[in-house]
Design an enzyme around this catalytic site. Structure first.
Site, PDB file in Angstrom:
ATOM      1  N   LEU A   1      -2.310  -5.884  -0.240  1.00 27.71           N
ATOM      2  CA  LEU A   1      -1.689  -7.162   0.224  1.00 27.71           C
ATOM      3  C   LEU A   1      -0.112  -7.686  -0.785  1.00 27.71           C
ATOM      4  O   LEU A   1       0.168  -8.626   0.280  1.00 27.71           O
ATOM      5  CB  LEU A   1      -2.878  -8.296  -0.522  1.00 27.71           C
ATOM      6  CG  LEU A   1      -4.287  -8.615   0.284  1.00 27.71           C
ATOM      7  CD1 LEU A   1      -5.080  -9.852  -0.924  1.00 27.71           C
ATOM      8  CD2 LEU A   1      -3.705  -9.008   1.534  1.00 27.71           C
TER       9      LEU A   1
ATOM     10  N   GLY B   1       6.028  -6.589  -9.807  1.00 25.51           N
ATOM     11  CA  GLY B   1       7.121  -5.433 -10.463  1.00 25.51           C
ATOM     12  C   GLY B   1       6.230  -5.028 -11.485  1.00 25.51           C
ATOM     13  O   GLY B   1       6.578  -3.860 -11.609  1.00 25.51           O
ATOM     14  N   MET B   2       4.915  -5.447 -11.544  1.00 24.42           N
ATOM     15  CA  MET B   2       4.098  -4.784 -12.784  1.00 24.42           C
ATOM     16  C   MET B   2       2.745  -4.420 -11.945  1.00 24.42           C
ATOM     17  O   MET B   2       1.745  -3.856 -12.042  1.00 24.42           O
ATOM     18  CB  MET B   2       3.775  -5.668 -14.017  1.00 24.42           C
ATOM     19  CG  MET B   2       3.091  -6.616 -13.575  1.00 24.42           C
ATOM     20  SD  MET B   2       2.695  -7.306 -15.773  1.00 24.42           S
ATOM     21  CE  MET B   2       0.908  -6.192 -15.947  1.00 24.42           C
TER      22      MET B   2
ATOM     23  N   VAL C   1      -1.869  -5.443  -5.665  1.00 27.16           N
ATOM     24  CA  VAL C   1      -2.576  -6.240  -4.859  1.00 27.16           C
ATOM     25  C   VAL C   1      -3.819  -5.854  -3.905  1.00 27.16           C
ATOM     26  O   VAL C   1      -2.659  -6.142  -2.645  1.00 27.16           O
ATOM     27  CB  VAL C   1      -2.078  -8.087  -4.378  1.00 27.16           C
ATOM     28  CG1 VAL C   1      -3.325  -9.054  -4.503  1.00 27.16           C
ATOM     29  CG2 VAL C   1      -1.790  -8.756  -6.163  1.00 27.16           C
TER      30      VAL C   1
ATOM     31  N   TYR D   1      -8.886 -14.583  -2.857  1.00 23.84           N
ATOM     32  CA  TYR D   1      -8.459 -14.230  -1.549  1.00 23.84           C
ATOM     33  C   TYR D   1      -7.683 -15.463  -0.641  1.00 23.84           C
ATOM     34  O   TYR D   1      -8.869 -16.246   0.147  1.00 23.84           O
ATOM     35  CB  TYR D   1      -8.687 -13.655  -0.711  1.00 23.84           C
ATOM     36  CG  TYR D   1      -8.443 -12.905   1.171  1.00 23.84           C
ATOM     37  CD1 TYR D   1      -7.476 -12.332   0.410  1.00 23.84           C
ATOM     38  CD2 TYR D   1      -9.091 -13.518   2.079  1.00 23.84           C
ATOM     39  CE1 TYR D   1      -6.404 -12.400   1.926  1.00 23.84           C
ATOM     40  CE2 TYR D   1      -8.227 -12.346   3.600  1.00 23.84           C
ATOM     41  CZ  TYR D   1      -7.080 -12.381   2.972  1.00 23.84           C
ATOM     42  OH  TYR D   1      -6.582 -12.270   3.729  1.00 23.84           O
TER      43      TYR D   1
ATOM     44  N   ASP E   1       7.599 -18.020 -14.226  1.00 30.37           N
ATOM     45  CA  ASP E   1       7.747 -16.660 -13.136  1.00 30.37           C
ATOM     46  C   ASP E   1       7.783 -17.136 -11.663  1.00 30.37           C
ATOM     47  O   ASP E   1       7.296 -16.835 -10.584  1.00 30.37           O
ATOM     48  CB  ASP E   1       7.198 -14.754 -13.037  1.00 30.37           C
ATOM     49  CG  ASP E   1       7.926 -14.232 -11.628  1.00 30.37           C
ATOM     50  OD1 ASP E   1       8.955 -14.493 -11.390  1.00 30.37           O
ATOM     51  OD2 ASP E   1       7.031 -13.302 -11.860  1.00 30.37           O
TER      52      ASP E   1
ATOM     53  N   LYS F   1       8.509 -18.650  -8.077  1.00 29.43           N
ATOM     54  CA  LYS F   1       9.530 -18.223  -6.682  1.00 29.43           C
ATOM     55  C   LYS F   1       8.722 -18.397  -5.988  1.00 29.43           C
ATOM     56  O   LYS F   1       7.268 -18.387  -5.561  1.00 29.43           O
ATOM     57  CB  LYS F   1       9.815 -16.536  -7.204  1.00 29.43           C
ATOM     58  CG  LYS F   1       8.719 -15.758  -7.331  1.00 29.43           C
ATOM     59  CD  LYS F   1       9.324 -14.382  -7.872  1.00 29.43           C
ATOM     60  CE  LYS F   1       8.078 -13.587  -7.885  1.00 29.43           C
ATOM     61  NZ  LYS F   1       8.469 -12.265  -7.910  1.00 29.43           N
TER      62      LYS F   1
END
Length: 722
Positions: A122, A126-127, A130, A195, A238, A240
């Site tokens: 999906l 950065g880490m 999904v 989901y 974080d 955004k």
């Protein structure tokens, strides 16, 4: 982890011992166990409490709290507890790395992860990565997040991954994507969550900028969700557009708490010096490497940046490189929304500006306050935020100019093209300043010295010489120079002096004593004025000693006669007790109730004096010791009234002794030179303006007068011509 490993983490060793004690049923109490590890007791206690919290909220797998599943040799714990049920199994057992076969290439899709079948990707962060997965036991589609590094993930990645699950496990809000289950299988740490079928805000922004109302609604709902997280002690850090999911019903859901921090205890896996977040949306304190100082206002900043992007299609601060962006976020103010989108509502721009303040204390105190202001905007009610004043906005923009930043001490990393152009213009202007200043000074001087559009004069008594002279000059100027003129009647010399000082008139005749000590100057000497000492024929006043007890008319307020009379009486020792001074208009001297004595300082041949003597039984009396009076008062001079001055009036052949003064045409020192020169040229044109007027040649011989600069030049030219 081997117990004899010298590099082993004491916290991990203690926590592993705790898990072994739990499995063996040897744990009596946590307090006793913590006493065995005094050096790491605080960190160990946090891990225990976090594991308990996860155990209470992961409700979806259908497995019991004591069930363990062996998978590829790795121990995995999946929890599904009834609400309020306690567990002795700590999910932190999933943190250590799982063993993996040497030639195992890793998971491929579709991949069987126990109860989950991973179907496709999906998204990637950065880490984390999904997957869309089918949870077989409950036959539902869920999102499964795994560490992007897989089994190569280091301990900090695992801890950060664990922190995200722990943070979301605290939260229960429709605007936050819930976590179902946490665990580890085949060496891969994962957690499953709801989901959300739809899109994310970033993809919407790629397509087009949002309508202001729609953008405000999205961010308001995000703010409500984040306000809930803050009340539960969780910071997102974080936020955004990509972390704001929008479902098919157009409702928002906040996700990706990978950089979350618990405010009630430092559960962050980072320390001072680490800049955590997405550069375009992180707060200045995060961009500056002070992530440990992040607070509620840091998330408020990010929501303001998201709202900015919703309206403009771009983040508020974006540079060519990540490092440059971080530096700009720390040091440069965000531009106003309306500089990119002119139709943006002012209230929305004000809300965004408050969110994007560099100083956290100037932002909204909470996400709830931001949501309230957005609600007010959506309902067309007044918002609480106030726009920056124009001076503040100008100063913030000027601080972006390198030279201004250097002078003000502000750290400047880079300057925009507009700031660089402005600086270039400033430098050019600075170089040109002497020339511009000189040119402006010349223009201003020329303007000051030019002829006014309307030339104003002060006259005097309606039938007096002052009025005659002023009107004559005004008419000549109007005829010769085509200017508009105006003459105002006045009470005399002192009144004219006051009008000159106030700037009400440009030119006025005054007596000599009215010029000294003031910012006034002489344009030209006009004529001599003589003190006429008048007494009634039936008053029995033949000498000054007879004045005792009589009233003396000294003229109206503003008349120069009053000042001259006082100088004469002072020299003759005539006190106010001996002769009472009475302010009286000259016309009133014709009445039967007028005082017995009047002192009028006026030009020789005055119609006023001649009329009083001929028709109202007044007569002239001489003033004794005129030379002595003139010595005491230099503005006065000995003079004689002769029969030729008043034809038909009985005046002795030797004349009547008196004193007199000089009437000058006066002006302010800042009167335009062009006007003064033009006035002098008309003044000396024939015919002569009045009886006894001082000729130009004689006027040029006067010394020691405070002449106007243009008048001095005019008379110097006269002397040269002669």
């Amino acid at each position: 982890m081997a117990e004899n490993d010298p590099t082993a983490d004491p916290v991990d060793e203690a926590f592993a011992a705790y898990l072994r004690s739990c499995d063996a049923g040897e744990l009596t109490s946590r307090e006793d166990f913590l006493k065995q590890f005094p050096g790491v007791a605080d960190q160990l206690k946090q891990l225990m409490e976090a594991a308990d919290l996860l155990g209470q909220v992961t409700l979806a797998s259908g497995l019991s709290s004591s069930q363990r599943v062996a998978d590829h040799g790795a121990k995995t714990v999946a929890l599904n507890l009834a609400e309020g049920e306690q567990s002795n199994v700590d999910p932190a057992i999933t943190l250590p790395m799982a063993p993996r076969a040497k030639n195992d290439p890793g998971p491929t899709l579709p991949f069987d992860l126990g109860d989950y079948e991973l179907q496709h990707v999906l998204g990637k962060g950065g880490m984390g990565i999904v997957y869309l997965a089918n949870q077989k036991q409950l036959n539902r589609m869920v999102a499964v997040k795994m560490i992007r590094g897989g089994m190569l993930a280091d301990e900090s990645d695992v801890r950060r991954f664990y922190t995200e699950a722990q943070a979301v496990a605290r939260l229960n809000h429709p605007g936050i994507v819930p976590v179902y289950q946490f665990g580890q299988r085949a060496g891969h740490h994962f957690f499953s969550m709801a989901y959300i079928c739809g899109s994310d805000l970033q993809r919407k922004l790629y397509a087009e900028c949002l309508d202001p109302k729609q953008a405000a609604r999205y961010v308001r709902d995000v703010a409500r969700a984040i306000d809930h997280a803050h009340h539960k002690g969780v910071l997102h850090r974080d936020l955004k557009p990509a972390n704001v999911l929008i479902d098919e019903q157009d409702q928002v859901h906040v996700t990706d708490f990978g950089l979350a921090k618990h405010m009630d205890g430092d559960s962050s896996v980072t320390g001072t010096g680490a800049a955590l977040g997405t550069p375009h949306y992180m707060a200045p304190e995060q961009a500056g490497g002070l992530s440990d100082r992040a607070n509620r206002q840091s998330d408020v900043y990010a929501m303001g940046a998201i709202l900015f992007a919703c309206l403009t299609g771009r983040p508020p601060i974006a540079a060519e490189t990540v490092m440059q962006t971080l530096l700009d976020v720390v040091h440069n103010p965000a531009p106003p929304v309306r500089s990119f989108r002119s139709d943006a509502p002012v209230d929305l721009e004000t809300i965004i500006a408050k969110c994007l303040e560099k100083n956290p204390q100037k932002r909204y105190a909470s996400a709830g306050q931001l949501a309230d202001d957005l609600d007010a905007f959506l309902d067309d009610r007044p918002i609480t935020a106030r726009p920056r004043s124009m001076p503040v906005r100008i100063w913030h923009w000027l601080e972006g100019v390198p030279l201004v930043a250097a002078v003000s001490g502000r750290r400047m990393v880079s300057a925009s093209l507009s700031h660089r152009r402005f600086q270039a213009a400033m430098l050019l202007l600075l170089l040109m300043t002497p020339f511009i200043a000189t040119g402006l000074a010349l223009l201003w001087q020329q303007h000051k010295e030019s002829m006014p559009r309307i030339v104003r004069f002060a006259g005097g008594h309606e039938n007096g010489v002052y009025n005659t002279v002023s009107n004559s000059i005004a008419k000549r100027l109007q005829a010769k120079y085509k200017v508009t003129t105006a003459v105002a009647s006045s009470n005399g010399s002192l009144d004219n002096r006051t009008r000159l000082l106030r700037g009400e008139v440009h030119l006025a005749p005054v007596q000599a004593s009215a010029i000294s000590g003031d910012p006034l100057c002489v344009v030209a000497p006009l004529f001599f004025e003589v003190v006429h000492f008048l007494v009634r024929q039936d008053a029995n006043v033949n000498t000054l000693s007879d004045l005792n007890g009589h009233r003396v008319a000294v003229g109206p307020l503003g008349s120069g006669s009053r000042a001259t009379t006082e100088m004469v009486f002072e020299s003759l020792n005539i006190t106010p007790e001996m002769a009472v001074r009475e302010v009286l208009a000259w016309e009133d001297l014709q009445s039967d109730t007028a005082p017995d004595v009047a002192v009028i300082c006026i030009g020789l041949g005055s119609p006023l004096v001649a009329n009083l003597i001929r028709h109202h039984r007044w007569q002239l009396m001489s003033i004794p010791t005129p030379i002595q009076i003139s010595l005491q008062h230099p503005t006065l001079r000995p003079m004689t009234i002769e029969s030729r001055d008043y034809p038909g009036i009985d005046i002795p052949a030797e004349g009547i002794a008196s004193v007199g003064t000089t009437a000058f045409l006066a002006a302010r020192t800042d009167t335009p030179s062009e006007l003064v020169t033009a006035t002098l040229q008309t003044l000396y044109e024939p015919p002569t303006l009045c009886i006894g007027m001082i000729p130009r040649k004689h006027a040029a011989e006067w010394q020691g007068l405070a002449f106007h600069r243009a008048a001095r030049q005019f008379f110097e030219t006269t002397e040269t011509a002669d």
